[in-house]
Write a protein that holds these residues in place. Structure first.
Motif, PDB file in Angstrom:
ATOM      1  N   PHE A 131       4.300   4.927   7.582  1.00 59.27           N
ATOM      2  CA  PHE A 131       2.936   5.058   7.085  1.00 59.27           C
ATOM      3  C   PHE A 131       1.993   4.732   8.243  1.00 59.27           C
ATOM      4  O   PHE A 131       2.354   3.978   9.156  1.00 59.27           O
ATOM      5  CB  PHE A 131       2.651   4.077   5.943  1.00 59.27           C
ATOM      6  N   GLU A 132       0.802   5.262   8.175  1.00 59.89           N
ATOM      7  CA  GLU A 132      -0.242   4.836   9.089  1.00 59.89           C
ATOM      8  C   GLU A 132      -1.140   3.844   8.351  1.00 59.89           C
ATOM      9  O   GLU A 132      -1.610   4.135   7.243  1.00 59.89           O
ATOM     10  CB  GLU A 132      -1.061   6.039   9.580  1.00 59.89           C
ATOM     11  N   ILE A 133      -1.370   2.679   8.970  1.00 63.81           N
ATOM     12  CA  ILE A 133      -2.229   1.664   8.368  1.00 63.81           C
ATOM     13  C   ILE A 133      -3.322   1.295   9.365  1.00 63.81           C
ATOM     14  O   ILE A 133      -3.148   1.474  10.579  1.00 63.81           O
ATOM     15  CB  ILE A 133      -1.418   0.415   7.973  1.00 63.81           C
ATOM     16  N   PRO A 134      -4.459   0.787   8.905  1.00 69.49           N
ATOM     17  CA  PRO A 134      -5.538   0.431   9.827  1.00 69.49           C
ATOM     18  C   PRO A 134      -5.097  -0.606  10.861  1.00 69.49           C
ATOM     19  O   PRO A 134      -4.344  -1.530  10.545  1.00 69.49           O
ATOM     20  CB  PRO A 134      -6.622  -0.141   8.893  1.00 69.49           C
ATOM     21  N   THR A 135      -5.552  -0.437  12.077  1.00 73.22           N
ATOM     22  CA  THR A 135      -5.250  -1.397  13.136  1.00 73.22           C
ATOM     23  C   THR A 135      -5.721  -2.796  12.731  1.00 73.22           C
ATOM     24  O   THR A 135      -6.844  -2.960  12.261  1.00 73.22           O
ATOM     25  CB  THR A 135      -5.943  -0.975  14.442  1.00 73.22           C
ATOM     26  N   GLY A 136      -4.854  -3.771  12.897  1.00 76.06           N
ATOM     27  CA  GLY A 136      -5.181  -5.150  12.547  1.00 76.06           C
ATOM     28  C   GLY A 136      -4.777  -5.537  11.139  1.00 76.06           C
ATOM     29  O   GLY A 136      -4.774  -6.730  10.805  1.00 76.06           O
ATOM     30  N   TRP A 137      -4.451  -4.550  10.293  1.00 74.33           N
ATOM     31  CA  TRP A 137      -4.011  -4.871   8.936  1.00 74.33           C
ATOM     32  C   TRP A 137      -2.548  -5.290   8.964  1.00 74.33           C
ATOM     33  O   TRP A 137      -1.753  -4.834   9.800  1.00 74.33           O
ATOM     34  CB  TRP A 137      -4.193  -3.667   8.018  1.00 74.33           C
ATOM     35  N   ASN A 138      -2.189  -6.162   8.030  1.00 68.68           N
ATOM     36  CA  ASN A 138      -0.799  -6.577   7.860  1.00 68.68           C
ATOM     37  C   ASN A 138      -0.149  -5.751   6.759  1.00 68.68           C
ATOM     38  O   ASN A 138      -0.838  -5.136   5.932  1.00 68.68           O
ATOM     39  CB  ASN A 138      -0.727  -8.065   7.514  1.00 68.68           C
ATOM     40  N   ALA A 139       1.173  -5.740   6.743  1.00 67.91           N
ATOM     41  CA  ALA A 139       1.871  -4.932   5.740  1.00 67.91           C
ATOM     42  C   ALA A 139       3.188  -5.576   5.362  1.00 67.91           C
ATOM     43  O   ALA A 139       3.814  -6.284   6.167  1.00 67.91           O
ATOM     44  CB  ALA A 139       2.104  -3.520   6.265  1.00 67.91           C
ATOM     45  N   GLN A 140       3.578  -5.332   4.124  1.00 68.20           N
ATOM     46  CA  GLN A 140       4.890  -5.746   3.625  1.00 68.20           C
ATOM     47  C   GLN A 140       5.446  -4.606   2.794  1.00 68.20           C
ATOM     48  O   GLN A 140       4.717  -3.931   2.064  1.00 68.20           O
ATOM     49  CB  GLN A 140       4.782  -7.011   2.773  1.00 68.20           C
ATOM     50  N   ASP A 141       6.750  -4.374   2.912  1.00 66.15           N
ATOM     51  CA  ASP A 141       7.359  -3.259   2.181  1.00 66.15           C
ATOM     52  C   ASP A 141       8.752  -3.644   1.720  1.00 66.15           C
ATOM     53  O   ASP A 141       9.319  -4.649   2.163  1.00 66.15           O
ATOM     54  CB  ASP A 141       7.419  -2.008   3.071  1.00 66.15           C
ATOM     55  N   ILE A 142       9.291  -2.837   0.852  1.00 63.25           N
ATOM     56  CA  ILE A 142      10.671  -3.017   0.402  1.00 63.25           C
ATOM     57  C   ILE A 142      11.200  -1.684  -0.099  1.00 63.25           C
ATOM     58  O   ILE A 142      10.467  -0.902  -0.724  1.00 63.25           O
ATOM     59  CB  ILE A 142      10.784  -4.091  -0.707  1.00 63.25           C
ATOM     60  N   VAL A 143      12.463  -1.397   0.218  1.00 61.33           N
ATOM     61  CA  VAL A 143      13.195  -0.248  -0.326  1.00 61.33           C
ATOM     62  C   VAL A 143      14.308  -0.809  -1.193  1.00 61.33           C
ATOM     63  O   VAL A 143      15.094  -1.650  -0.736  1.00 61.33           O
ATOM     64  CB  VAL A 143      13.786   0.634   0.785  1.00 61.33           C
ATOM     65  N   ILE A 161      -2.468   2.469  13.084  1.00 62.75           N
ATOM     66  CA  ILE A 161      -1.210   2.306  13.789  1.00 62.75           C
ATOM     67  C   ILE A 161      -0.068   2.730  12.877  1.00 62.75           C
ATOM     68  O   ILE A 161      -0.222   2.828  11.658  1.00 62.75           O
ATOM     69  CB  ILE A 161      -0.994   0.845  14.245  1.00 62.75           C
ATOM     70  N   LEU A 162       1.099   2.958  13.460  1.00 64.71           N
ATOM     71  CA  LEU A 162       2.254   3.418  12.703  1.00 64.71           C
ATOM     72  C   LEU A 162       3.036   2.216  12.163  1.00 64.71           C
ATOM     73  O   LEU A 162       3.404   1.308  12.917  1.00 64.71           O
ATOM     74  CB  LEU A 162       3.163   4.267  13.600  1.00 64.71           C
TER      75      LEU A 162
END
Length: 304
Positions: free
Chosen positions: A54-66, A37-38
């Motif tokens: 980014f594209e990450i696997p479906t069901g995975w969680n993500a955290q980011d910072i700029v 997923i996007l």
């Protein structure tokens, strides 16, 4: 820089909260890889607009910072992404860049942060920071020389550049785990007198892949897909390029002003004196080279 470092590792690696930002008017295509997923990264501390996807696997969680810091002229913007499986057993972390300055203090010591004796030592330090008081075995370590982005014109300038990799094996709650850390390292130093020097070193693309033992190759493939899917918003890319150009022009202007001030002191009989840092041609070229290194991925853009 320490704040950015802790945000990227302590918080990002231990918390997998989905950010769920709104699109904000950008028209984007969906993920191009089946089962992915996007994930949208927003410049929440800057313009508030979309920065990249980014594209990450479906069901995975993500955290980011700029993170923007205009005092770091070689690295005014850095960003990180951490994404992990729902069971938190497999995760990937990426940090775009870190930069450090150092110089001799004239008494045998070093001001700032001196570069590691071997670039891979920095990866070992990072592993220990993320996994404190954890016993581990080094499975593999690599410091492979790579081309430095420019050829110094002065004989008193020394450079070093490597692609470095560390693979470690350890246990978490009795479960055997493996972790691979990698980065590109660029360092330079300039001799300014007897036992005197100054320099800078830059870490690009610091990547961590963590998985249960035997599953690291599969996790590395996921990591490659995630990072290769990165796309920058054109407006964000343009802002970054403008900031870099402005900071470089400011640095050049300061160097010229300091050179003129030094010349006036000499004319007036005051001597050269002082310890003002006047940037020379090699340092200008290094600024441009590092700017180029940070800008390569900006050729892949999306939206506006």
């Amino acid at each position: 820089m320490t704040v950015i470092f802790r945000l990227s590792y302590t918080s990002a690696l231990r918390a997998f909260a989905s950010l769920g930002y709104a699109l904000g008017g950008f028209l984007l295509v969906g993920a191009q890889h089946p089962g992915y997923i996007l994930h949208r990264v927003m410049d929440s501390k800057g313009s508030g607009a979309l920065a990249m996807t980014f594209e990450i696997p479906t069901g995975w969680n993500a955290q980011d910072i700029v993170q923007w810091n205009l005092n770091l002229r070689l690295n005014p913007m850095s960003y990180s992404l951490t994404t992990g499986s729902p069971d938190h057993r497999t995760w990937i972390s990426y940090l775009s860049g870190l930069t450090f300055d150092f110089q001799s203090n004239g008494y045998g010591g070093v001001l700032g942060k001196a570069p590691p004796q071997k670039p891979s030592d920095f990866l070992v330090q990072n592993f220990k920071f993320v996994h404190p008081n954890t016993e581990f075995d080094v499975v593999d370590v690599v410091d492979q020389p790579i081309p430095f982005p420019y050829r110094p014109g002065a004989s008193n300038v020394f450079t070093s550049s490597t692609h470095s990799v560390l693979t470690a094996r350890f246990e978490v709650n009795g479960t055997p785990m493996e972790e691979r850390l990698s980065m590109d390292f660029y360092g330079w130093s300039m001799s300014t007198g007897p036992n005197a020097y100054r320099g800078n070193w830059f870490v690009s693309g610091l990547t961590v892949v963590n998985a249960p033992e035997g599953q690291l190759p599969a996790a590395q493939q996921v990591c490659n897909t995630v990072l290769n899917s990165e796309r920058m918003a054109k407006s964000f890319s343009s802002r970054y390029q403008q900031v870099c150009s402005t900071l470089l022009a400011k640095t050049k202007a300061e160097g010229r002003a300091m050179q003129q001030q030094k010349a006036r002191r000499i004319i007036r009989g005051g001597g050269g004196g002082g310890h003002a840092h006047i940037m020379n041609k090699d340092e200008f070229e290094l600024h441009e080279a590092i700017k180029g290194l940070r800008s390569r991925i900006f050729s892949r853009s999306i939206g506006n």
